[in-house]
Motif scaffolding. Sequence first.
Motif, short mmCIF file in Angstrom:
data_model
loop_
_atom_site.label_atom_id
_atom_site.label_comp_id
_atom_site.label_asym_id
_atom_site.label_seq_id
_atom_site.Cartn_x
_atom_site.Cartn_y
_atom_site.Cartn_z
N ALA A 1 54.93 35.40 39.91
CA ALA A 1 53.53 35.81 40.10
C ALA A 1 53.24 36.95 39.13
O ALA A 1 53.84 38.02 39.23
CB ALA A 1 53.29 36.25 41.54
N VAL A 2 52.37 36.71 38.17
CA VAL A 2 52.06 37.68 37.12
C VAL A 2 50.62 38.18 37.29
O VAL A 2 49.72 37.38 37.57
CB VAL A 2 52.22 37.07 35.72
CG1 VAL A 2 51.96 38.10 34.64
CG2 VAL A 2 53.61 36.48 35.56
N CYS A 3 50.44 39.47 37.14
CA CYS A 3 49.10 40.05 37.28
C CYS A 3 48.74 40.80 35.99
O CYS A 3 49.43 41.74 35.59
CB CYS A 3 49.04 41.01 38.47
SG CYS A 3 47.39 41.66 38.80
N VAL A 4 47.67 40.36 35.35
CA VAL A 4 47.14 41.07 34.19
C VAL A 4 46.21 42.17 34.72
O VAL A 4 45.09 41.88 35.15
CB VAL A 4 46.38 40.12 33.24
CG1 VAL A 4 45.82 40.89 32.05
CG2 VAL A 4 47.29 39.00 32.78
N VAL A 5 46.70 43.40 34.72
CA VAL A 5 45.90 44.52 35.21
C VAL A 5 45.11 45.09 34.04
O VAL A 5 45.68 45.65 33.10
CB VAL A 5 46.79 45.61 35.84
CG1 VAL A 5 45.93 46.76 36.37
CG2 VAL A 5 47.62 45.02 36.99
N LYS A 6 43.80 44.94 34.13
CA LYS A 6 42.91 45.43 33.08
C LYS A 6 42.13 46.61 33.65
O LYS A 6 41.44 46.49 34.67
CB LYS A 6 41.97 44.33 32.62
CG LYS A 6 41.08 44.72 31.43
CD LYS A 6 40.01 43.67 31.17
CE LYS A 6 40.60 42.34 30.77
NZ LYS A 6 39.53 41.37 30.41
N LEU A 7 42.23 47.75 32.99
CA LEU A 7 41.56 48.97 33.44
C LEU A 7 40.41 49.29 32.50
O LEU A 7 40.61 49.47 31.29
CB LEU A 7 42.55 50.14 33.48
CG LEU A 7 41.98 51.49 33.91
CD1 LEU A 7 41.55 51.45 35.37
CD2 LEU A 7 43.01 52.60 33.69
N SER B 1 40.16 58.88 44.10
CA SER B 1 40.23 59.01 42.64
C SER B 1 39.18 58.18 41.93
O SER B 1 39.21 58.04 40.72
CB SER B 1 41.63 58.60 42.15
OG SER B 1 41.92 57.27 42.55
N GLN B 2 38.25 57.58 42.72
CA GLN B 2 37.13 56.80 42.18
C GLN B 2 37.60 55.57 41.41
O GLN B 2 37.00 55.19 40.40
CB GLN B 2 36.25 57.68 41.28
CG GLN B 2 35.67 58.90 41.98
CD GLN B 2 34.80 59.73 41.06
OE1 GLN B 2 34.09 59.17 40.23
NE2 GLN B 2 34.85 61.04 41.21
N VAL B 3 38.69 54.96 41.88
CA VAL B 3 39.15 53.70 41.29
C VAL B 3 38.47 52.56 42.03
O VAL B 3 38.56 52.47 43.25
CB VAL B 3 40.68 53.57 41.38
CG1 VAL B 3 41.13 52.22 40.82
CG2 VAL B 3 41.34 54.70 40.62
N GLN B 4 37.80 51.70 41.31
CA GLN B 4 37.08 50.59 41.92
C GLN B 4 37.63 49.27 41.39
O GLN B 4 38.00 49.16 40.22
CB GLN B 4 35.59 50.67 41.59
CG GLN B 4 34.92 51.97 41.99
CD GLN B 4 33.48 52.00 41.59
OE1 GLN B 4 32.76 51.01 41.77
NE2 GLN B 4 33.02 53.12 41.02
N SER C 1 39.22 57.68 34.42
CA SER C 1 40.25 58.02 33.44
C SER C 1 41.49 57.20 33.73
O SER C 1 41.63 56.61 34.81
CB SER C 1 40.59 59.51 33.48
OG SER C 1 41.18 59.84 34.72
N VAL C 2 42.40 57.16 32.76
CA VAL C 2 43.66 56.46 32.98
C VAL C 2 44.48 57.18 34.05
O VAL C 2 45.14 56.55 34.88
CB VAL C 2 44.46 56.38 31.66
CG1 VAL C 2 45.82 55.75 31.90
CG2 VAL C 2 43.70 55.57 30.63
N GLN C 3 44.42 58.51 34.06
CA GLN C 3 45.18 59.28 35.05
C GLN C 3 44.75 58.92 36.47
O GLN C 3 45.57 58.88 37.39
CB GLN C 3 45.01 60.79 34.83
CG GLN C 3 45.58 61.28 33.50
CD GLN C 3 44.52 61.31 32.42
OE1 GLN C 3 43.66 60.44 32.36
NE2 GLN C 3 44.58 62.32 31.56
N ALA C 4 43.46 58.66 36.67
CA ALA C 4 42.97 58.36 38.00
C ALA C 4 43.59 57.09 38.56
O ALA C 4 43.81 56.97 39.77
CB ALA C 4 41.45 58.23 37.97
#
Length: 443
Positions: free
Chosen positions: A145-151, A316-319, A351-354
Amino acid sequence: FPETAAGLRQVPGVGPYTAAAIASIAFNDQAAAVDGNVIRVLSRLRALRGNPTKLVKAHNRLAAEILHPERPGCHNQAMMELGATVCKPVSPACESCPVKDCCAAVKQVAEYVAAGGSLDVEDAPRVTDYPDKVVKPTKAEQHVAVCVVKLLVLPNAALAVAGTAAAAATTAKHPAAAANKGSIRSFFKPKPFKDLQQNQQQPIDTDNSNGDIQAVSQQQLCENDLLAAGAATHYLLVQRPETGLLAGLWEFPGVVMDVEPTPVARRSAVDQYLVHTLGLAVPGSCSSSGTNASSKRSKHSGGNAGNAAAAAAAKSQVQMMHRRQLGSAVHIFSHIRQTLHAEELVLLAPSVQAACAAVESITAAAGGPVAAPADSDQAVGSTNCEKHHVDSHQQGSLKSAVALQKRALHESSRPSVRWVTGDQIAAQGLTSGVRKVLQLSMK
């Protein structure tokens, strides 16, 4: 850069054949390159019987004995070309072979015919008797199971701009719906970006099998609006262990399944891996409901850490913008047949840190050592989420010493991760299997 075969062998991922080929061709090193073609040529030249996999030393010795002392690179290429085009596995072109006069296998056939033997007999000697045929073991079936995580990184100050741009785009594309706001026609407008921003707990979730074209179009519209507003795309890569298959190479987050790879089981296993192992804030993940799927990388229960992930993501406001199934791709190794079941997870963060800020909350909820948020290196477009800091005042007590020991153990088991930009992903040294998944994501 190493200029000898011995030096190249010290580079992770470089085997004996690759090292000898590079060293001899590029640096004129006295190293014999032995691949399948060369093994076939040597076996027939010397009429060498036996399982080729058990005669590695013999083949290496024979190849070194006949290696040209002044032009080893050209010699190695000639041997490989001879095996690929003339001394073929089936129907070899012995009549046009430049070394037929010193070939022991050809000599055996000629002596048999001279003695009155018939080549039509089943047990008649043939050049193709060499090397011995080895029954290849059945390839192990493996589902991953592979997940392409795009931020999508967009600072908070720009969210209002993105909302305005999305509303403007909606008005431009649907002037009739905008003009009839308040009427029944307004219900058919695409959902504005600001509504998606306020409703982060209900991401668009599509599956290729349900035919939900409207949802797919809407999620693409939202992502395009964010990119138009200046959002920067980053991909999450994970480094494989330093030993074993594809040692030290980078890939998308993936979980080898040891249960039936149903869509629900794959998503649950991926969520467990992202949250527990990588410490990634994934709002609305399966781990927040306590679902647990068995896998070789994921053996944790999901309740507390999943809830912590959701809370940390909100803080951290990650949606989560959307999540969709990409399909499957088959990748074949010498001993494994892998089926890569891919999905795409698109996150929005200031941000990437978030995106990595949930590590501390998630790890603490899981009962493990507390880890600080990740450091970031925006200059090169990458972030290492395995770097943590220790407060100096914790060094004194026994309790702190135990905590430090637990933290060191946790960090040693956590793989290295890296965020790379959309432009950098194409320049990464990705394996062909990872590129297959990336192509699915770009469709």
